[in-house]
Each structure stands twice: as C-alpha cells, then as structure tokens.
Design a protein around this motif. Structure first.
Motif, PDB file in Angstrom:
ATOM      1  N   PRO A 238      41.341  40.266  31.298  1.00  0.00           N
ATOM      2  CA  PRO A 238      40.516  40.081  32.502  1.00  0.00           C
ATOM      3  C   PRO A 238      39.491  41.187  32.703  1.00  0.00           C
ATOM      4  N   GLY A 239      39.729  42.366  32.090  1.00  0.00           N
ATOM      5  CA  GLY A 239      38.751  43.438  32.202  1.00  0.00           C
ATOM      6  C   GLY A 239      37.411  43.070  31.608  1.00  0.00           C
ATOM      7  N   GLU A 240      37.385  41.998  30.847  1.00  0.00           N
ATOM      8  CA  GLU A 240      36.119  41.537  30.275  1.00  0.00           C
ATOM      9  C   GLU A 240      35.819  40.094  30.662  1.00  0.00           C
ATOM     10  N   THR A 241      36.874  39.291  30.818  1.00  0.00           N
ATOM     11  CA  THR A 241      36.645  37.863  31.065  1.00  0.00           C
ATOM     12  C   THR A 241      36.744  37.479  32.529  1.00  0.00           C
ATOM     13  N   ARG A 242      37.247  38.356  33.367  1.00  0.00           N
ATOM     14  CA  ARG A 242      37.316  38.047  34.802  1.00  0.00           C
ATOM     15  C   ARG A 242      36.705  39.195  35.591  1.00  0.00           C
ATOM     16  N   LEU A 243      35.451  39.470  35.245  1.00  0.00           N
ATOM     17  CA  LEU A 243      34.709  40.504  35.949  1.00  0.00           C
ATOM     18  C   LEU A 243      34.264  39.969  37.310  1.00  0.00           C
ATOM     19  N   GLY A 244      33.637  40.816  38.080  1.00  0.00           N
ATOM     20  CA  GLY A 244      32.980  40.380  39.305  1.00  0.00           C
ATOM     21  C   GLY A 244      33.940  39.722  40.268  1.00  0.00           C
ATOM     22  N   GLY A 245      33.463  38.669  40.909  1.00  0.00           N
ATOM     23  CA  GLY A 245      34.189  38.053  42.003  1.00  0.00           C
ATOM     24  C   GLY A 245      35.548  37.513  41.641  1.00  0.00           C
ATOM     25  N   ALA A 246      35.793  37.226  40.385  1.00  0.00           N
ATOM     26  CA  ALA A 246      37.113  36.729  39.998  1.00  0.00           C
ATOM     27  C   ALA A 246      38.183  37.783  40.265  1.00  0.00           C
ATOM     28  N   ASN A 247      37.785  39.054  40.186  1.00  0.00           N
ATOM     29  CA  ASN A 247      38.660  40.167  40.549  1.00  0.00           C
ATOM     30  C   ASN A 247      39.963  40.209  39.756  1.00  0.00           C
ATOM     31  N   GLY A 248      39.979  39.630  38.571  1.00  0.00           N
ATOM     32  CA  GLY A 248      41.203  39.636  37.761  1.00  0.00           C
ATOM     33  C   GLY A 248      41.664  41.045  37.446  1.00  0.00           C
ATOM     34  N   HIS A 249      40.720  41.881  37.091  1.00  0.00           N
ATOM     35  CA  HIS A 249      41.066  43.248  36.734  1.00  0.00           C
ATOM     36  C   HIS A 249      41.439  44.057  37.971  1.00  0.00           C
ATOM     37  N   TYR A 250      40.825  43.731  39.099  1.00  0.00           N
ATOM     38  CA  TYR A 250      41.063  44.455  40.353  1.00  0.00           C
ATOM     39  C   TYR A 250      42.541  44.380  40.753  1.00  0.00           C
ATOM     40  N   TYR A 251      43.100  43.164  40.738  1.00  0.00           N
ATOM     41  CA  TYR A 251      44.498  43.026  41.157  1.00  0.00           C
ATOM     42  C   TYR A 251      45.441  43.699  40.158  1.00  0.00           C
ATOM     43  N   LEU A 252      45.082  43.655  38.894  1.00  0.00           N
ATOM     44  CA  LEU A 252      45.909  44.353  37.898  1.00  0.00           C
ATOM     45  C   LEU A 252      45.893  45.854  38.160  1.00  0.00           C
TER      46      LEU A 252
END
Ligand code: SF4
Length: 799
Positions: A238-252
């Motif tokens: 997600p650090g590359e595929t869920r950038l921005g508003g998807a916030n995948g990396h943020y929750y991790l």
C-alpha cells in the motif's frame, strides 16, 4: 534449488536494511514519497485565494485505488496550482485524503502539448498511427453509421465496450459493470445493448475465487488494523499502491506506532517494507501456496492451530469434516501432511526448495502467526495475477481460519481490506438487453473466435456467443493494447480489419491503444466538466469536481458524444431527458441524501467539494457468522467456510482447479524447464509515478521516478550490468530495452519492470520504453479466466 540462493535468502531486518540503504537514492526516494510534504502548496483550511485567484474544488479520478479532492487555483482562466485536502485535524477518525505526487502533477497533464485536440480518422494501416483531422459532424456521422451497420449485420452482441479505468465518475465512467450506471452504458442499452464483461484486470482471480470459500467477499476495514498485534502482508504494497486518499499506508503506520509487528512477504523490498516492516521475507513469484502449505504443516505438526474454530465453522479442513461422497485423502489436512494423492508432506524443507524461503524462516513465521492474536493476514492483488492466481486467494484464508482470526477485531479473513462507503446515485443506465458477458481478459479471443466460445471459455448469460466481436468502443483506457498481455500478438489481431471491423477510441492522448482507432475522438479531462466520485476506506467520502476550465481545443465529453449519437440514431430526447450533466448530478445527490440524511444539499456539496461520512466502528468481516452461526450462515452452499469446495470438486479438473487451495507449479514459474533458456522471472509491479498507464507521459513523474528495471546485484554482475546501464529484456514473445536499477531490494532470479509504460517500438519492433506487456503471455487462468501478467520468464543482456 541452488544452494547459493538459500544463503542469500536469509531474512533481513528493517534496521539492517536501512543502514545498508541509507546512502542509496532508492531508499531515500521511497521515504521521501511518504513524507506527505505539507509545504507543497500548503494553504490552510482547504485553500485561501491569492490576489486575482479563484479556488475551484475538483479531484483526481484515476484507478489508483483511491480518489482525492484537489483545489484548483485559477488565475485568468489558467490553473496555476493545486492544493490537496486539508480539512480537519487528520486523525484516524477523520483522516485527510491528501493527493499524492500524481494528483499534484495534474496541471502537466491538463496542459500537456500532446493533448488530442480535434476528431480524426485513420488514413494509414490500422495501428500505424496515421490520422487526418475531420469535423465532429463527420466523426459522429461515421460512428452512427458503423453502429447501425454492425448491429444490422451481426447483432448487438458484436459491439463491445473494452475494459478501461482511466476515468471515474457517476456520469462519465470508463469502467462498466451492471452495478454502475453512466453515460456510455445508458447510450448502448438504449441502442439495443452490447457485449458486456465481468472481472477486472486488477483482481479477476480474487473476486472470482474468494466466494468459493466465503460465499461473498468481505474484509475488515483499514481502521481495524489499529486493533492488530501482528500484520503480515502477502504481496501487498500500500505504500505505493494505496497512496493519497486511500490511506492504506496511513492506517498501517498508525498500527505500527501502536505496537503492531509488520511482516512483508514479497519478491521485492517494497516501499511498504522499507518504511514499515519489521521483517521482509522474499519469495519467488508464483510459489506463495507452497509457503502457505508449509505454514499450515508447521501449525498442524506443532498443534498450533485452532481446531475448535475449524470444527465449528469450516468444511474440509480434515477428514472428519468433509462433505458426503468425497473419497478419503482429499481434505486440506491430508494434502498438507502428504496423505493425499501426491504423498508429499508439505514440510518447510519442501517449501524452501520451491519458494526460496529458508525453512527456519517458515517455521518462525508459522509460530508467530499462530502465536500472536489478533493477527491480520492481508493479501494484495499482485499474487493473484499469476498462472494459478486463484490458489493463493483461497489459500491465505485457510491460515486465517486455522488461527481463529476470522470475524474478530484486529484479525480478518485473509482477504483484503473492506471499507466504509458512501452511496451516491448514478446516471441511470437501465438494463442491457444483451445477456451475454465475457471475462474482460479474453476479448481478443472473442474477436478471433467469439462464435465458438461457450461457458468453458468463461462466457456467461448464454450457452454460446452468437458472433465474434466486430466493434470495440474504447473510452478512457489503454487496455486495448498497452495494458493487455502479449502486445505483439494483440497488435496483429487488431490490425486485421476483417476481424474487428470498427474501433472507436475516445481519450485525452494518443496512447498506444489510440493508435489502433478508426475514429479517434478528443476527450475533455475531468477538469473540463463536472462529476462526482466516491471512495470507501477507513472512512467513506464523496467528491464533487466542478468544471475548472472550459473544454480545451475541440475536446468533448462522453455525455456530449453519446447525446449527439443518440440524436442521430433517433433517441436523443429519450437519452438526455432534456438534462445537462449537472442536472444528472443533482439527481445523484438526491439519491445520496435518501441513503444518508447527513449528506449535504447539492449546492453545498458542490461548493465545498467533499463530504466525509462521520466516523464509525471498524468493519469486522463475517462477525455475525462467527458470533451467531446458527442464524447467520456463510453464503456458501454448506453455510460454512468452504476450505474444500464441492462446487470446485464438481468441475472435475483437479490439476488446475482443485477443490482445496494448493500449490500448483506454474508454467513459466521457477520449476518450468523453459528456465534453461529464460532464467529470470519477470514481474510488473505498480509504480508510484503512474496509475497503470496514466501519467506515463507527464515529465514531472519521469523526473520523480524514471522507468527502470530492478535487478539483483548478483544477476546484474553475471551479465556485466551496472546501475543505469541499458539492458535488453526478451523472450519468445518480444523484446524491450530499459535502464537497470541494480539493487538488493529484489531477490536473485527475479526482475521487476513497472507496468504501464507506453509501448514505443522501433523499426524492428523492439520496445524502447520498457512496456512489460511486450513480454507477458495471453493465457487466462483456469477458473477466473483472469490475467497472469506477473508470470513470465525472460533473459536479460546488455543492450
Ligand atoms: S493518483 Fe490516486 S492517490 Fe494520487 S492524487 Fe490521484 S486519486 Fe489521489
């Protein structure tokens, strides 16, 4: 498997890797990407206009896995800057949806000198890219005439909208499914219908195979990661595929800050692994089920599994819980212990030889997964874009069941995140009168032999397709060529005018796909029209994007084109109902308000540009089924989690479609004898500088992250390649040249070419840009008929 590979594949700690890579540009770039640079255009509270400037809410709307609001600063009719979402305090309950580097570069796309500027017709051979300017009237008359001719000669089943995801919106949307509406399906449904598709290029095996286990696909929401103590990401970046508003990396990251341990299993030391992982476990592509099998073996052998959970909720884990009539030896446990047909115990030693993961690492990983609860086992989509991509999709949930992590907070079913959504209405499309659909990956075959295709090919809705595809309408996408497998083969099919007789492309740029158009229409960007997009993640939100600038050149929107065609074909009034795009959006907001009384009125929503749904408790997938199974059975035929699927058993193809998830050696995998000729496995990961092929022509993105192939120092040294050298990459399907990045961030024996670069052949057909689909194979997966675009053997040499 070579001994030296085993030696190399000792897991590497995050601390050690950062020390190793501190001086490298790669490590620094990866970290910089995720720094959420607030200085770039920071304007407090969502934007303060400068002198002579207006700020217009808009968005970024491509298929990155997210959607982001943007605020366009407009001076004298020109967009001078975008600011991202800056609403609220950016906490887990109310996170911002801040645009990534791609969204912030949108000006360079909007004002790109290569924009298509007027309608054109093909004047050279199809695919040559020779076009002549025509008027809109000539273009629309030609399209209307061709639609009528093809419908009259072959029927509506011969008209196909190609899979595309470059444009999202409740009115203008390029991805078409019966669940959605939009201008394009509305038009074609009124015209008598079209051949539809199911699946996506992203997740065909995931969406198709997971329901055989659970009956429906659900996942815990990403905010639930904060309840996890251990998170193991399998092929998830997600650090590359869920950038921005998807916030995948943020929750991790929040989960990590709260104390969760993070392990990444991936052939590459991805940006996610660099920034968050406590441990990286490299693994050979296509071998994930061998690892899963061995992890299960350790758990069974050491009695670490949750037998009570398996007994209560699952079908087919052991011989005592099999459906009636199945011969002994076919349970998952029998397979793992070597008591089934293959008589092979799936020991860590067995798995090491296949996967390259050292057996002590496998044992340690199994003990961690079984010993730390709650544990979230998360799969990305990458591992299912493989020859037998259905298997890991169903495999990981077995581990989630064996450890009793399904239906609890911080755990999950071993699939992917679900998300909190928001419902907004669509421009109504009505029903497609054509009932036939095909898997989206097989359309070139349906051009060549559609009239022969049946359920065995994945055809649904009819016993047999009545006709070949004779017309393709390609709106806002590059899957007509660039994103489909085996470009050379596809180009030949498309070039033959006797096969597909008419190709319409409506896009913003002359993409490799657009070069195959017979009529080429210039689309507006989403900054030149109005629409609404929605997104589901830790919170749900909807974005209204206003028209920021007037349509440039002679560009026209999808709704405009469909309205003009409908008029020519005699149903213009019925199609438009006299409404503008904005009128349809007003109705879409009314639907939203019916679903959510807090949804703002149209004017307020349009003015503000975003509506975020109030925080809710995290979604826990299958919670009801676990808490009260008697009243909430799983939606499978048995009502249980079907580790053994009677439906798959009934297909009677155990070698390719087993009833339990298994390791199946892949064609062009590490065990294929073809490796003697092509020794390297080549994968095509998503790249932070593009959204699939969108943004490939934006110069800022090339400066931020150039197109390059990752290769391990050992493989590079064997070929005399140094960092930055140009390499030839080839197999029997094609050849490309690309600069190499020599890095220990990829395991030996594997090379990675970021997918999405625009095919740029020289006179000999050698791609000069690094477009991986010159190397990929057209070979649909056995169950889902999905794309296996990470399954490729290649050789690499100095250019
Ligand atoms: S590419 Fe995706 S994450 Fe980046 S700004 Fe656009 S929508 Fe947001």
């Amino acid at each position: 498997m070579a001994e030296d590979t085993k030696l190399w594949l000792k897991p590497i700690s995050r601390r050690k890797f950062l020390a190793l890579s501190a001086a490298t540009a790669g490590g620094a770039a990866a970290l910089a990407t995720l720094s959420w640079d607030k200085k770039a255009g920071a304007v407090p509270g969502g934007g303060t206009a400068g002198a002579g400037e207006t700020i217009v809410p808009t968005s970024c709307v491509h298929n990155c896995g997210g959607r982001c609001p943007l605020y366009a600063h407009v001076k004298e009719g020109v967009v001078t800057w975008f600011t991202p979402d800056q609403e609220g305090n950016d906490n887990p309950d109310f996170p911002q949806a801040r645009a990534c580097l791609r969204g912030r570069s949108q000006r360079k796309r909007l004002y790109h000198p290569d924009r298509l500027k007027y309608p054109m017709k093909r004047v050279g051979k199809r695919g040559e890219g020779k076009f002549a300017r025509i008027t809109w009237d000539e273009a629309l008359d030609t399209i209307a005439k061709e639609l009528q001719r093809i419908k009259g000669t072959y029927g509506n089943e011969a008209i196909y909208i190609n899979y595309a995801t470059g444009v999202y919106g409740q009115v203008s949307q390029s991805w078409i499914t019966p669940a959605f509406g939009g201008a394009l399906p509305r038009f074609l449904n009124m015209f008598g219908g079209y051949l539809g598709y199911y699946n996506t290029y992203s997740s065909a095996c995931f969406s198709y195979a997971a329901p055989y286990t659970f009956g429906a696909v659900e996942g815990n929401s990403p905010d639930d990661l904060l309840n996890s103590k251990l998170i193991v990401l399998f092929a998830d970046n997600p650090g590359e595929t869920r950038l921005g508003g998807a916030n995948g990396h943020y929750y991790l990251r929040l989960a990590k800050e709260k104390g969760a341990r993070v392990i990444v299993v991936d052939p590459r030391y991805t940006d996610t692994a660099v920034t968050l992982a406590d441990e990286w476990i490299p693994i050979r592509p296509t071998t994930d089920n061998a690892l899963i099998d061995a992890l299960a073996y350790v758990m069974i052998n050491e009695n670490l599994h949750d037998q009570a959970f398996l007994d209560k909720y699952c079908l087919g884990f052991d011989e005592e819980h099999m459906p009636p009539g199945i011969p002994p030896g076919n349970s998952y446990k029998s397979y793992v212990l070597g008591q089934g047909d293959d008589k092979t115990p799936k020991t860590p030693e067995w798995a090491e030889a296949i996967t390259g993961v050292p057996q002590d690492t496998i044992i340690k990983l199994a003990r961690q997964i079984a010993g730390i609860k709650p544990c979230c086992l998360m799969q990305g989509f990458g591992w299912q874009r493989h020859a037998y991509g259905e298997q890991p999709v169903r495999g990981l949930p077995v581990l989630a069941a064996m450890t009793g992590n399904i239906g609890i907070r911080g755990g999950g079913p071993g699939l992917r995140n679900g998300g909190h959504g928001v419902v907004v209405g669509w421009m109504p499309a009505g029903q497609n009168p054509v009932k036939a659909t095909i898997p989206c990956f097989i359309w070139p075959e349906a051009i060549e032999r559609g009239h022969e295709m049946t359920a065995a090919d994945g055809v649904k809705g009819v016993a047999k397709l009545p006709t070949d595809i004779k017309m393709v309408w390609n709106y806002g996408g590059n899957t007509l060529l660039n994103q489909h497998s085996d470009i050379n083969k596809t180009a030949k099919i498309l070039a033959d005018e006797k096969k597909c007789e008419f190709i319409l492309v409506h896009d913003v740029f002359m993409t490799p796909s657009a070069k195959f158009a017979d009529i080429l229409l210039p689309d507006v960007t989403h900054f030149e029209r109005e629409d609404i997009v929605t997104f589901a993640s830790g919170i749900g939100y909807a974005i209204y994007h206003q028209k920021v600038v007037d349509p440039m050149y002679e560009c026209r929107s999808l709704y405009d084109v469909c309205s003009e065609l409908a008029k020519r074909l005699g149903f213009g009034d019925q199609y438009t109902e006299g409404k503008s795009e904005q009128d349809w959006l007003r109705e879409a907001v009314k639907v939203a308000q019916q679903k959510d009384p807090n949804f703002p009125g149209f004017e307020e929503f349009r003015r503000k540009g975003i509506y975020k749904v109030a925080p809710r408790d995290p979604i826990v997938a299958y919670e009801k089924q676990i808490k009260d199974p008697a009243n909430n059975p799983f939606k499978t035929p048995s009502g249980k989690i079907e580790i053994f699927s009677p439906a798959l058993w009934a297909m009677n193809n155990p070698k390719e479609i087993p009833a339990i998830p298994k390791y199946i050696p892949a064609w062009e995998g590490p065990e294929d004898p073809l490796r003697a000729k092509y020794p390297l496995q080549c994968i095509g990961p998503h790249y932070k500088r593009r959204v699939h092929s969108t943004f490939d022509n934006v110069p800022w993105m090339e400066e931020a992250a150039r197109q390059e192939m990752w290769i391990n120092p050992r493989d590079a040294a064997e070929r005399g390649l140094k960092d930055g050298d140009q390499a030839r990459v080839f197999n029997d399907r094609g050849e490309l040249v690309i600069p190499v990045k020599v890095t220990p961030r990829i395991m030996p024996g594997v090379v990675a070419i970021p997918q999405g670069a625009w095919w740029t052949p020289d006179a000999k057909g050698v791609d000069q840009r690094g477009s991986i689909n010159i190397l990929t194979k057209y070979h649909p997966t056995p169950l889902a008929h999905g794309n296996p675009q990470h399954t490729n053997l290649v050789q690499v040499a100095r250019a």
